[in-house]
Design a protein around this motif. Sequence first.
Motif, PDB file in Angstrom:
ATOM      1  N   TYR A  57       0.828  -1.204   0.000  1.00 53.95           N
ATOM      2  CA  TYR A  57       0.000   0.000   0.000  1.00 53.95           C
ATOM      3  C   TYR A  57       0.861   1.252   0.000  1.00 53.95           C
ATOM      4  O   TYR A  57       0.612   2.201  -0.746  1.00 53.95           O
ATOM      5  CB  TYR A  57      -0.911  -0.023   1.222  1.00 53.95           C
ATOM      6  N   ASP A  58       1.903   1.271   0.834  1.00 57.29           N
ATOM      7  CA  ASP A  58       2.637   2.502   1.097  1.00 57.29           C
ATOM      8  C   ASP A  58       3.863   2.723   0.220  1.00 57.29           C
ATOM      9  O   ASP A  58       4.386   3.841   0.191  1.00 57.29           O
ATOM     10  CB  ASP A  58       3.080   2.537   2.566  1.00 57.29           C
ATOM     11  N   LEU A  97     -10.082  -2.098  -2.786  1.00 61.88           N
ATOM     12  CA  LEU A  97      -8.942  -2.967  -2.554  1.00 61.88           C
ATOM     13  C   LEU A  97      -9.386  -4.276  -1.934  1.00 61.88           C
ATOM     14  O   LEU A  97     -10.092  -4.292  -0.926  1.00 61.88           O
ATOM     15  CB  LEU A  97      -7.957  -2.298  -1.599  1.00 61.88           C
ATOM     16  N   LYS A 146      -6.873   6.177   6.097  1.00 59.74           N
ATOM     17  CA  LYS A 146      -6.323   5.669   4.846  1.00 59.74           C
ATOM     18  C   LYS A 146      -7.358   5.750   3.726  1.00 59.74           C
ATOM     19  O   LYS A 146      -8.559   5.527   3.955  1.00 59.74           O
ATOM     20  CB  LYS A 146      -5.903   4.204   4.996  1.00 59.74           C
ATOM     21  N   ILE A 200       0.011   0.816  -4.088  1.00 58.36           N
ATOM     22  CA  ILE A 200      -1.450   0.805  -4.203  1.00 58.36           C
ATOM     23  C   ILE A 200      -2.061   2.154  -3.816  1.00 58.36           C
ATOM     24  O   ILE A 200      -2.993   2.637  -4.471  1.00 58.36           O
ATOM     25  CB  ILE A 200      -2.034  -0.327  -3.343  1.00 58.36           C
ATOM     26  N   HIS A 201      -1.558   2.786  -2.784  1.00 57.43           N
ATOM     27  CA  HIS A 201      -2.073   4.105  -2.403  1.00 57.43           C
ATOM     28  C   HIS A 201      -1.903   5.096  -3.547  1.00 57.43           C
ATOM     29  O   HIS A 201      -2.838   5.835  -3.896  1.00 57.43           O
ATOM     30  CB  HIS A 201      -1.345   4.604  -1.151  1.00 57.43           C
ATOM     31  N   ILE A 220      -9.061   3.921   1.062  1.00 61.02           N
ATOM     32  CA  ILE A 220      -9.212   2.476   0.816  1.00 61.02           C
ATOM     33  C   ILE A 220     -10.086   2.199  -0.419  1.00 61.02           C
ATOM     34  O   ILE A 220     -10.309   1.035  -0.757  1.00 61.02           O
ATOM     35  CB  ILE A 220      -9.762   1.744   2.060  1.00 61.02           C
ATOM     36  N   GLY A 264      -4.263  -6.340  -2.051  1.00 63.45           N
ATOM     37  CA  GLY A 264      -4.048  -5.320  -3.060  1.00 63.45           C
ATOM     38  C   GLY A 264      -4.633  -5.635  -4.414  1.00 63.45           C
ATOM     39  O   GLY A 264      -4.408  -4.888  -5.373  1.00 63.45           O
ATOM     40  N   MET A 277      -3.554  -5.005   2.936  1.00 55.55           N
ATOM     41  CA  MET A 277      -4.076  -3.645   2.793  1.00 55.55           C
ATOM     42  C   MET A 277      -4.646  -3.142   4.122  1.00 55.55           C
ATOM     43  O   MET A 277      -5.189  -3.921   4.916  1.00 55.55           O
ATOM     44  CB  MET A 277      -5.164  -3.611   1.717  1.00 55.55           C
TER      45      MET A 277
END
Length: 462
Positions: free
Chosen positions: A55-56, A99, A86, A61-62, A88, A103, A157
């Motif tokens: 994610y990060d 998500l 977050k 993904i973010h 999402i 992910g 996630m």
Amino acid sequence: MSTREENGIVEPEITSIDELTTPMLKGEKPREAWRIGTEHEKLVYRAPDFHAPSYDEAGGIHDLLLGMKPHGWSEIWEGNPDKGGKVIAMKGKDGAISLEPAGQLELSGAPLANLHQTWEETERHIQQVHQVTDGTGVGFLSLGLWPDKTREELPIMPKGRYDIMLRHMPRVGTMGLDMMLRTCTIQTNLDYSDEADMAQKFRVSLALQPLATALFANSPFLEGKPNGYLSYRSHIWSDTDPARTGMLPFVFEEGFHYARYVDYMLDVPMYFVFREGRYIDAAGQSFRDFLDGKLPALPGERPTMSDWNDHLSTAFPEVRLKSFLEMRGADGGPLERIVALPALWVGLLYDQSALDAAWDLVKGWTMEEREALRGSVPKLGLDAPVAGGRSLRDIAPEVLSIARAGLKARGQLNGSGDDESLYLAPLDEIVASGIVPAQDLLNRYHGVWGGDLTRVYAEESF
């Protein structure tokens, strides 16, 4: 899986069990208002090592989610944005982008009038994610299962309900974590006019769900080698959580109605309660106790309709009822098969003559035969036996013929004058060849790929 967004509205508590049929009753629509909803997931990877991005991480993904903003999408947050919340999911005119636990990127499409719009929506989404990730090494794999990743290699996630489910899954089955972390699916959501229409559609789609599993079987690899199945994704559901999966024998009982499904859902153990932007762990607890104000996770409180709608999203049978019917039997796949799945079910369920013909085909099957078919199809595909000494291979042409007639009867034409039956073409090819997608992958793996599974990234990406 569903994404809950805090709306700040104070809802009344449910005071009677009779209220629990409300979502189903509100789902009733006249034929002219019936719509098509399509959901599809993609496995996200990043070159050159094909890892699943976190994610990060930069370009992960973010960043992918936020990259959708210039295309008309806006953020859905879990938690306060100023206090560590977050992003999402994203929402827009084409539905929601959300998500899955490791992910996997899902488009839950908008309710659309015809399959031509479904094609345009899906194509538009794929183009957008490619524009966002151009030059970053991020790609999207169109399979039903990670072909080469262990659970430990996959990211998690930051979504509260997933924390609860990841803790609970190993308590109730051996493959629940695989379902969450390693699988990818296509789903179709369809409407009904009343209780009787819902029941007939539920029965037909449940009986024929194994055929969809066979036609869309696309998950023959696990941790870098063949796994012995054509749809390992489907096999995973056989030991995920027996309390919330399966073929639902009661659907075929005389007089099946909304209240009977409600009764089933009341016996499905809870996962969580959503309050003030966070998920409260209620795994294994009873919604019946919640109705009585005796839920251990939230003593003294009774549920709202949002709580009930959340709970309806936590059962995973082959077909699921909420305010519409969800067909859940297909592996993930490329664009043409993403649209072929709703084409199959719209053709079978949205024309009464087709629906009656499909029911005539399956109504004589016993529950034992239906269960045996569901159990054998992940490994055997079209060779799975059905009642009367036949196989899915034998009935598939007849089912496609019924679906084609149903689509033609709808008379929904595109700008070139083509009706919706054109989207059945990928399934026609599979039935004509007798080779499902997983068998094609295996043929290449043992043939031109020479056992090099990394070739799948070049040949099976969107």
